[in-house]
Design a protein around this motif. Sequence first.
Motif, PDB file in Angstrom:
ATOM      1  N   ILE A 226      11.647  54.984  -2.137  1.00  0.00           N
ATOM      2  CA  ILE A 226      11.033  54.931  -0.918  1.00  0.00           C
ATOM      3  C   ILE A 226       9.680  56.022  -0.934  1.00  0.00           C
ATOM      4  O   ILE A 226       9.926  57.050  -1.374  1.00  0.00           O
ATOM      5  CB  ILE A 226      11.894  55.727   0.277  1.00  0.00           C
ATOM      6  N   VAL A 227       8.426  55.454  -0.366  1.00  0.00           N
ATOM      7  CA  VAL A 227       7.484  56.420  -0.360  1.00  0.00           C
ATOM      8  C   VAL A 227       7.251  56.714   1.078  1.00  0.00           C
ATOM      9  O   VAL A 227       7.098  56.077   1.810  1.00  0.00           O
ATOM     10  CB  VAL A 227       6.087  55.394  -0.971  1.00  0.00           C
ATOM     11  N   ARG A 228       7.337  58.064   1.137  1.00  0.00           N
ATOM     12  CA  ARG A 228       6.893  58.671   2.524  1.00  0.00           C
ATOM     13  C   ARG A 228       5.539  59.141   2.679  1.00  0.00           C
ATOM     14  O   ARG A 228       5.222  60.127   1.763  1.00  0.00           O
ATOM     15  CB  ARG A 228       7.991  59.649   2.884  1.00  0.00           C
ATOM     16  N   GLU A 229       4.985  58.813   3.847  1.00  0.00           N
ATOM     17  CA  GLU A 229       3.572  59.602   4.028  1.00  0.00           C
ATOM     18  C   GLU A 229       3.447  59.779   5.303  1.00  0.00           C
ATOM     19  O   GLU A 229       4.147  59.126   6.062  1.00  0.00           O
ATOM     20  CB  GLU A 229       2.460  58.456   3.541  1.00  0.00           C
ATOM     21  N   GLN A 230       3.020  61.160   5.655  1.00  0.00           N
ATOM     22  CA  GLN A 230       2.712  61.631   7.086  1.00  0.00           C
ATOM     23  C   GLN A 230       2.069  60.656   7.916  1.00  0.00           C
ATOM     24  O   GLN A 230       1.031  60.190   7.574  1.00  0.00           O
ATOM     25  CB  GLN A 230       2.171  62.839   7.180  1.00  0.00           C
ATOM     26  N   GLY A 231       2.664  60.141   9.006  1.00  0.00           N
ATOM     27  CA  GLY A 231       2.048  59.393   9.967  1.00  0.00           C
ATOM     28  C   GLY A 231       2.143  57.783   9.798  1.00  0.00           C
ATOM     29  O   GLY A 231       1.653  57.204  10.621  1.00  0.00           O
ATOM     30  N   LYS A 232       2.715  57.362   8.686  1.00  0.00           N
ATOM     31  CA  LYS A 232       2.953  56.177   8.436  1.00  0.00           C
ATOM     32  C   LYS A 232       4.442  55.735   8.392  1.00  0.00           C
ATOM     33  O   LYS A 232       5.198  56.657   7.701  1.00  0.00           O
ATOM     34  CB  LYS A 232       2.052  55.861   6.981  1.00  0.00           C
ATOM     35  N   PRO A 233       4.791  54.482   8.516  1.00  0.00           N
ATOM     36  CA  PRO A 233       6.264  54.219   8.268  1.00  0.00           C
ATOM     37  C   PRO A 233       6.553  54.214   6.765  1.00  0.00           C
ATOM     38  O   PRO A 233       5.446  54.153   5.991  1.00  0.00           O
ATOM     39  CB  PRO A 233       6.270  52.623   8.453  1.00  0.00           C
ATOM     40  N   ASP A 234       8.017  54.366   6.472  1.00  0.00           N
ATOM     41  CA  ASP A 234       8.318  54.519   5.105  1.00  0.00           C
ATOM     42  C   ASP A 234       7.964  53.111   4.366  1.00  0.00           C
ATOM     43  O   ASP A 234       8.063  51.881   4.803  1.00  0.00           O
ATOM     44  CB  ASP A 234       9.756  54.527   4.849  1.00  0.00           C
ATOM     45  N   ASP A 235       7.423  53.278   3.083  1.00  0.00           N
ATOM     46  CA  ASP A 235       7.370  52.149   2.283  1.00  0.00           C
ATOM     47  C   ASP A 235       8.476  52.069   1.268  1.00  0.00           C
ATOM     48  O   ASP A 235       8.655  52.845   0.555  1.00  0.00           O
ATOM     49  CB  ASP A 235       5.957  52.490   1.216  1.00  0.00           C
ATOM     50  N   VAL A 236       9.151  50.831   1.391  1.00  0.00           N
ATOM     51  CA  VAL A 236      10.431  50.729   0.602  1.00  0.00           C
ATOM     52  C   VAL A 236      10.153  49.542  -0.373  1.00  0.00           C
ATOM     53  O   VAL A 236       9.772  48.496  -0.273  1.00  0.00           O
ATOM     54  CB  VAL A 236      11.528  50.105   1.382  1.00  0.00           C
ATOM     55  N   ARG A 237      10.322  50.199  -1.927  1.00  0.00           N
ATOM     56  CA  ARG A 237      10.260  48.925  -2.823  1.00  0.00           C
ATOM     57  C   ARG A 237      11.557  48.803  -3.540  1.00  0.00           C
ATOM     58  O   ARG A 237      12.540  49.691  -3.865  1.00  0.00           O
ATOM     59  CB  ARG A 237       9.372  49.761  -3.864  1.00  0.00           C
ATOM     60  N   VAL A 238      11.853  47.605  -3.733  1.00  0.00           N
ATOM     61  CA  VAL A 238      13.231  47.155  -4.348  1.00  0.00           C
ATOM     62  C   VAL A 238      13.172  46.144  -5.480  1.00  0.00           C
ATOM     63  O   VAL A 238      12.002  45.462  -5.426  1.00  0.00           O
ATOM     64  CB  VAL A 238      14.039  46.408  -3.275  1.00  0.00           C
ATOM     65  N   ALA A 239      13.794  46.225  -6.363  1.00  0.00           N
ATOM     66  CA  ALA A 239      13.714  45.391  -7.302  1.00  0.00           C
ATOM     67  C   ALA A 239      15.085  44.440  -7.354  1.00  0.00           C
ATOM     68  O   ALA A 239      16.089  45.165  -6.915  1.00  0.00           O
ATOM     69  CB  ALA A 239      13.726  46.012  -8.887  1.00  0.00           C
ATOM     70  N   ALA A 240      15.101  43.272  -7.585  1.00  0.00           N
ATOM     71  CA  ALA A 240      16.286  42.390  -7.625  1.00  0.00           C
ATOM     72  C   ALA A 240      16.521  41.635  -8.845  1.00  0.00           C
ATOM     73  O   ALA A 240      15.550  41.372  -9.366  1.00  0.00           O
ATOM     74  CB  ALA A 240      16.056  41.437  -6.275  1.00  0.00           C
ATOM     75  N   TYR A 241      17.720  41.468  -9.042  1.00  0.00           N
ATOM     76  CA  TYR A 241      17.910  40.551 -10.349  1.00  0.00           C
ATOM     77  C   TYR A 241      17.809  39.281 -10.017  1.00  0.00           C
ATOM     78  O   TYR A 241      18.585  38.745  -9.097  1.00  0.00           O
ATOM     79  CB  TYR A 241      19.587  40.770 -10.807  1.00  0.00           C
ATOM     80  N   VAL A 242      17.313  38.480 -11.006  1.00  0.00           N
ATOM     81  CA  VAL A 242      17.449  36.911 -10.901  1.00  0.00           C
ATOM     82  C   VAL A 242      18.165  36.471 -12.335  1.00  0.00           C
ATOM     83  O   VAL A 242      18.231  37.026 -13.182  1.00  0.00           O
ATOM     84  CB  VAL A 242      16.102  36.369 -10.849  1.00  0.00           C
ATOM     85  N   ASP A 243      18.597  35.369 -12.365  1.00  0.00           N
ATOM     86  CA  ASP A 243      19.317  34.469 -13.289  1.00  0.00           C
ATOM     87  C   ASP A 243      18.378  34.630 -14.297  1.00  0.00           C
ATOM     88  O   ASP A 243      17.148  34.160 -14.120  1.00  0.00           O
ATOM     89  CB  ASP A 243      20.121  33.396 -12.915  1.00  0.00           C
ATOM     90  N   PRO A 244      18.461  35.031 -15.456  1.00  0.00           N
ATOM     91  CA  PRO A 244      17.424  34.897 -16.570  1.00  0.00           C
ATOM     92  C   PRO A 244      17.034  33.547 -16.782  1.00  0.00           C
ATOM     93  O   PRO A 244      15.706  33.391 -17.181  1.00  0.00           O
ATOM     94  CB  PRO A 244      17.995  35.387 -17.984  1.00  0.00           C
ATOM     95  N   LEU A 245      17.721  32.524 -16.700  1.00  0.00           N
ATOM     96  CA  LEU A 245      17.153  31.095 -16.763  1.00  0.00           C
ATOM     97  C   LEU A 245      16.165  30.683 -15.739  1.00  0.00           C
ATOM     98  O   LEU A 245      15.306  29.845 -15.901  1.00  0.00           O
ATOM     99  CB  LEU A 245      18.344  30.212 -16.673  1.00  0.00           C
TER     100      LEU A 245
END
Lengths: 895, 290
Positions: A226-245
Amino acid sequence: MTRSSRLGTPGLLLRHLRSGALGSLLVAVLIAAAVLAVALAPRAIGQLGTRELRHGLAQESPALLDLTGAGQLGIVTGLPASASLDELVGAGEERLQRIPEDLPAPLSEHVGPTQWVVSTTRHEGFLPHPLPLTFALTLSADLRWLDRIRFVSGSAPVSWDGTLGAEQQPPIPVAISSAAADKVQLVVGDVVGYGLAPVLITGIYEPTDPDDAYWVHESELARPMIVREQGKPDDVRVAAYVDPLTIAALSDEFAAGELSAFLEVDPSGLDYADADELQTQVRQLAATQLSLPSFGSLLFRSGLGDAVERVVQRVTAASALLALSVSGLLGVLLAVFALGVQSVIARRRPALALAAARGAGALQLRSSMVLEGVLLSIPGAVVAIALATVLIPGPVALLDVLPAVVVAAAPPVLFGAMTSPRRLRELRGDLQVRSRHRMRWVAEVAILALAALSLFLLARRGLVASSAAVGIDPLLSTTPLLLATAVCIGVLRLYPVPLLAVQRLLRTRRGAAGLLGAARAIRDPALGFAAALSLVVGISVVVFSTVMATTIRTGLVQGAQDVVGSDIQVSAAHLPAELVDRIAATDGVRGAVAIAQGAGVALTADGKETEVFVVVADTAALHDIRPDIPALTDRVEGAIPLLVSSDWSTRITDAALELAGRDADNAGEIATDAIPGATRHYVLIDRAFAADVGVNAAAPDRMLIGLEPGAAAHDVAAAVESAVTAAQPAQLRGLVVVTTAQQILDEVRASPTVAAMEGALLLAAGVSLLLTMLTVALASIAAATARNRLVGVLRILGMSPRQLRAIQAWELGPVAITAVLVGTGLGLLLPLIVTSVLDLRPFVGGRYPPGPSIDPLWVGGAIGAFVLVVVLAGVIAAAFGRRFAPAGTLKMGEG
Amino acid sequence: MTAHIACADLVRIFSAEGVEVQALQGLTLAVERGELTAIVGASGSGKSTLLAILSGLDVPTAGSARVAGHDLLAMSTRERTMYRRRTVGFVWQQTARNLLPYLTAAENIAMSLSVARSPRRGRAARVAGLLELLGIGAMRDRLPAEMSGGQQQRVAIAVALANEPEVMFADEPTGELDEGNSQLVFDAMRQVNEQLGVTVLIVTHDQEVSSQVRRTVQIRDGRTSTEVLRSTRTDEFGVESLHAQEFAVLDRVGRLQLPQEYLTRLSMKDRVRLELETDHVQVHPTEPEQ
């Protein structure tokens, strides 16, 4: 009582050696102790390095130590969607798994297998339920993903059977962490809009082993960033697993994305001896780019080299200091050693003189003494060396045992060398005030020259960053001892002078005790050179250890405070002014200051404009808890006073600056790391001027708290933490971090080097006191015969017991007083020399090299303890000596 | 016949810082083999220094001293060691200097034998023989602390004789003993002298001792001053009487020392007048100048 007489030579020797066994036993114990000390020291110092390395590295986070690689995985493109994993990434996987074997030893012995994750680039995602945040998603594939996670809801996603760019695409099945799911309020079955194709949440997982280093490296897979900066909404970064195939269908995306790999480093088996090689190998690794099949590449880096380097510096500084303490102690030990040897020879002198008068040759006399030396030292030495090996386990190196062997072999050699038929006749030493031996002059001048030379060399070298020193620095270790010996020589030569004056004075007075005592002290001193040296070096070791202990403690405290910024540092999202005031009024708190920052403010200096961070605080209150930072409350000729951080302050020559268009005055510089939270390129101004330069002082993110002296840091910190946490809005409660300097201090003091250092100083002082006691006892007993004869004569002349006691006190008094004065001076001078030559910062931390800190209470206590020990030893030895003097010691005429 | 002990103009000067002591100032002495001689003198006269030199423990500053054919000024260290081992034996006044307190009487004698590297096999017999000779066989296994003063000194004599020396020196051997023990010790020394033929030189204060030796040499101010020779005469009735004759000693160049009482009685000092008669020399005091 019948006993059988032995007529054979071995039997006679046995009888000879058995007489006076108690005194010999004492010397044997002394020799064994010396050998033990000399055998333990190198082992302890060698062990210290390894223990400190393992401890220091264990404190670091895996993100720092592990070999971390970033690059691109070469993926074979153009394969059909039904391609197997092996065809897609098999070659790459094999190559990656070979990395640990290809590493050189010793690095290869301490790394784990390669773990890697390949990810696509980050794209914006669109949540099904809009939330006041921006959402970005990365798709990641890890061949071993299923071993690392367990699903709390849903199930593992299967491979995607869609095609990129096609019109109608099924959603890509992914699994996200439960922390991410909570943050962006997703459940199983939700579909998230995504640049490549929509994404379907098929499972929500949790790490099976949250402490695994994997989750430190692949943090976005464990929880959202979560990247927080004053005056801006939170920036949320997520990584998700996929099946390797799924890689097959998204091969271009994954090939263009990022490969992140790491090899876990296990520091628990490291050896200090490998430190240099490890650093070199890590540097070489970071310099070579690894190429992977199918145009992949990987470049490793690691903070292991730097971490090892920091430990090496710390250990080198500590070893230098340890070697210093040890060398001083060794000096005392050797002096006492010499005394012990002298005492044995003195005790044997009558028998040797008798044998010489009966015609014993020099060889016979020397061999009998050498035999005695061997019997005294060898059994004890063997036990001592074995004990040293047991006490500090580890490999036995020849170089480590050699000094102990030399010390063990010294007594027989010395006994043989110091036995000469010519010296057996007891010469009267009291006929002259000053000795005329030429050899003694030569030796004294040589030692004085050596001491002066080493001081000069040391001064010329100046303050040395300890990494330049190789192991134990011989110059630094021997200089104090040489200095002490030179001073002792000077003192012994000069000290008859004031005594002669005292004697002249006493001659005009009535009363015999003082005059007699003074005369004896000048002409026939009970404590010779070895004893005096032992006393001088002994007390200087005690004072030196005390001063160094307080210096190190002060340095550590200062270092911890430099890291934290003050006694307590609070980092939280929400620090309103009334909270700060409330905390300032808490019990035990001297002051609390909130620190706010603004970024991107324009500063004009020397005609050039740069953007700087502006740190804003109540500088009057800040100066109260941080006296090194001046208060900047008053305008200077209408200009705002500011301090410039030292990383770029040298580039500003102007005193008149402009900050955000307002006149500002360059009031000086402030260390770059002086304010926690401000890392570089900043200026500090008072809160009152914040509005003028456009910085919001009402949203501080850190608070520095100063404690009253004597306040319990942990209790106050706990109170502060609960107060701050209570004042936070619910979702920001987890962000409150409270660090205390006390906590850091405790951690540092638990490290092997600091513990060893403090222990060694304490041990040096304690052993020094013990050895001093032994010195006084030995010297006093040796002087007992002459003293008892004198006491016999004086008693017949009519001296009262009080006068006799005064005469006995005169024996010890002058030398002891001189030793205390000189030794204290030396003990206070040496820390000055040491701290100006040895940079203790790697060891104690802190911004500036610590100077000696002298606590009068401790030093006074140390001197007092020493004087007490000397007096006690003198009294005990006098009593002891009297018991053994037969009543018939007094003989008229020849004695 | 060359004397067994021959000193001529022996000088020994001790010097320390600013202090110089002339212990012997040109002493001349000759002792024949097998003689039992006593040396007397006031304290500070130089007798102990003389003994120290003759026994090889000290080196003279000037003059010559020969004992049993050894030139004491020119001996190397090795020769000196052999000399102390085989040629001379020494008995001091204090037991502590003669005997090791932690060895028995037999062991003390054996120590002397061991120093001379004599073979183990003969030691027991030699020890027994010496103890028997001196009449202290019962002291064999006793420590010095368990013996009387006289017994201790006799053991000391046995130790001194262990390696069959040619000369025995004794420095005030009866100084710490009472009359009975003194007599015992002296008798032992005389027996040693008569039975073993050892030349014995005793330094003593003791009038009793010096009255029993044939020859007494007096030392005064670092020189030999007078000698007394005693003999027994039997007159026609078979009665033995002891005769003692005192002589003044002439050194090589003819100097002699007049006894103190002569000097004081006749107020003789500085210059005296000599007159040669047919069979004697007269010494007259001079009148003090007006």
